[in-house]
Write an enzyme that holds these catalytic residues in place. Structure first.
Site, short mmCIF file in Angstrom:
data_model
loop_
_atom_site.label_atom_id
_atom_site.label_comp_id
_atom_site.label_asym_id
_atom_site.label_seq_id
_atom_site.Cartn_x
_atom_site.Cartn_y
_atom_site.Cartn_z
N GLY A 11 0.84 -1.20 0.00
CA GLY A 11 0.00 0.00 0.00
C GLY A 11 0.87 1.25 0.00
N ARG A 72 0.80 -4.95 -4.95
CA ARG A 72 0.95 -6.08 -4.04
C ARG A 72 1.25 -7.27 -4.95
NH1 ARG A 72 -0.86 -3.81 0.76
NH2 ARG A 72 -2.70 -2.48 0.65
N ASP A 103 5.31 -5.14 5.50
CA ASP A 103 5.74 -6.50 5.80
C ASP A 103 6.15 -7.33 4.57
OD1 ASP A 103 5.89 -8.40 7.98
OD2 ASP A 103 4.34 -9.49 6.85
N THR A 125 4.25 2.76 5.35
CA THR A 125 2.84 2.38 5.49
C THR A 125 2.16 3.37 6.42
OG1 THR A 125 1.29 0.78 6.46
CG2 THR A 125 3.54 0.68 7.27
N ASP A 127 -0.13 2.56 8.37
CA ASP A 127 -0.65 1.82 9.52
C ASP A 127 0.24 1.91 10.76
OD1 ASP A 127 -2.68 0.98 7.84
OD2 ASP A 127 -1.67 -0.89 7.31
N ASP A 129 2.43 -0.16 11.64
CA ASP A 129 2.36 -1.48 12.28
C ASP A 129 3.64 -2.31 12.09
OD1 ASP A 129 2.09 -1.86 9.56
OD2 ASP A 129 0.39 -3.22 9.70
N ARG A 171 -5.40 -1.49 9.34
CA ARG A 171 -5.38 -2.96 9.25
C ARG A 171 -5.58 -3.54 10.65
NH1 ARG A 171 -3.67 -5.71 4.62
NH2 ARG A 171 -2.67 -3.87 3.77
#
Ligand code: F6P
Length: 319
Positions: A11, A72, A103, A125, A127, A129, A171
């Site tokens: 993303g 992706r 990731d 990202t 996120d 994360d 996410r």
């Protein structure tokens, strides 16, 4: 080492362009040649690769998205895909790579390093994360984008004395919700990392209303449940004139904040330093305001921890 490649994968996130610019300019400054790879690992396998110069990254630092495009591409998890990518690296004489993404991008970077092509990962990202970094490129911009909407929604919520459930991305992580919740003064922040009690939320909204409060904002992380579902559940505990807003991909776009641009620039330049030192298989991050690098392997054994003190803080100061 004479020639490096750069790609963005997964993303997109605001600030990726600033990172590409930093990698390119720093590498050229150090006497290297830089090749841009379009569409992430998919473009690598397809040979969608072009030589960049210092002007290729001009007028890009302020732009959202990624001008190298992203995709992706799960096929790169297979050896067959990796070998096809390596064929292209050899064809273009690319000896090492910088990969910007999340990731999946890191898995690819590690595999390429194992095949003898040093690759460094940068955390790109919204996120936030990724383990071993306090912040990812794009997170700050996304939080500010959410915040702008939260402020606008509060205006209309107040006019009509409504409750809003605002669903944000992330996410499986609650970071965007936590930061925008505290910054936006939301009455409740609902994140996957913490259980919630709908009765308690309803009681809080009711108490606020009884005090004369005109609006109630609930920031819901997408990893918990859909906002419509949440609003329906809340409705079982009282009528709060609830409306739902799902912010969606608006959170992924826009001009990066100063913070994202500066951090992306620092990380990009550091990645080139690491490659020049002959290092690969590393993930760049920022910890306690210092740019650092960790083995990508360590990241896979670890888990990102959201800043849950913000959850407690919000409960203490927002009611
Ligand atoms: O990882 C970034 C992210 O925007 C998540 O917050 C979200 O769940 C997902 O990507 C959306 O993916 P896509 O853009 O493929 O719909």
């Amino acid at each position: 080492m004479k020639r490096i490649g750069i790609l963005t994968s997964g993303g997109d996130a605001p600030g990726m362009n600033a990172a590409i610019r930093a990698v390119t300019r720093k590498a050229i400054h150090e006497g290297l040649e830089v090749y841009g790879i379009n569409y992430g690992y998919a473009g690598l396998v397809a040979g969608d690769i072009f030589k960049m110069d210092e002007s290729s990254v001009g007028d890009k630092i302020q732009r959202g998205g990624t001008f190298l495009y992203s995709a992706r591409y799960p096929e790169f998890a297979q050896v067959e895909g990796q070998l096809k990518g390596i064929e292209q690296l050899n064809k273009f004489g690319i000896e090492a790579l910088v990969v910007i993404g999340g990731d999946g991008s890191y898995h690819g970077a590690l595999r390429l390093t194992e095949h003898g092509y040093n690759a460094i990962g940068l955390p790109g990202t919204i996120d936030n994360d990724i383990p071993y970094t306090d912040f990812t490129i794009g997170f700050d911009t996304a939080v500010n984008t959410v915040l702008e909407s939260v402020d606008r929604i509060r205006d209309t919520a107040t006019s009509h004395e409504r409750t809003f459930v605002i669903e944000v991305m992330g996410r499986g992580a609650g970071d965007i919700a936590l930061w925008s919740g505290v910054a936006g003064g939301a009455e409740a922040v609902i994140v996957p990392e913490k259980d919630f009690d709908m009765q308690a939320i309803a009681d809080k909204i009711r108490a606020g209303r009884n005090r004369g409060k005109k609006h109630s904002l609930i920031i819901l992380a997408e990893g918990v449940m859909h906002a419509d579902e949440f609003a329906e559940e809340l409705g079982k505990f009282g009528d709060f004139h609830t409306r739902v807003t799902v912010l969606g991909h608006v959170q992924r776009g826009g001009s990066p904040t100063a913070r994202d641009r500066v951090m992306a620039s620092q990380m990009g330049a550091y990645a080139v330093d690491l490659l020049l030192q002959g290092k690969g298989g590393l993930a760049v991050g920022i910890e306690n305001n210092k740019i650092v690098a960790h083995d990508i392997l360590d990241l896979f054994d670890s888990k990102h921890h959201a800043e849950l003190s913000l959850f407690d803080l919000n409960n203490d100061i927002s009611y």
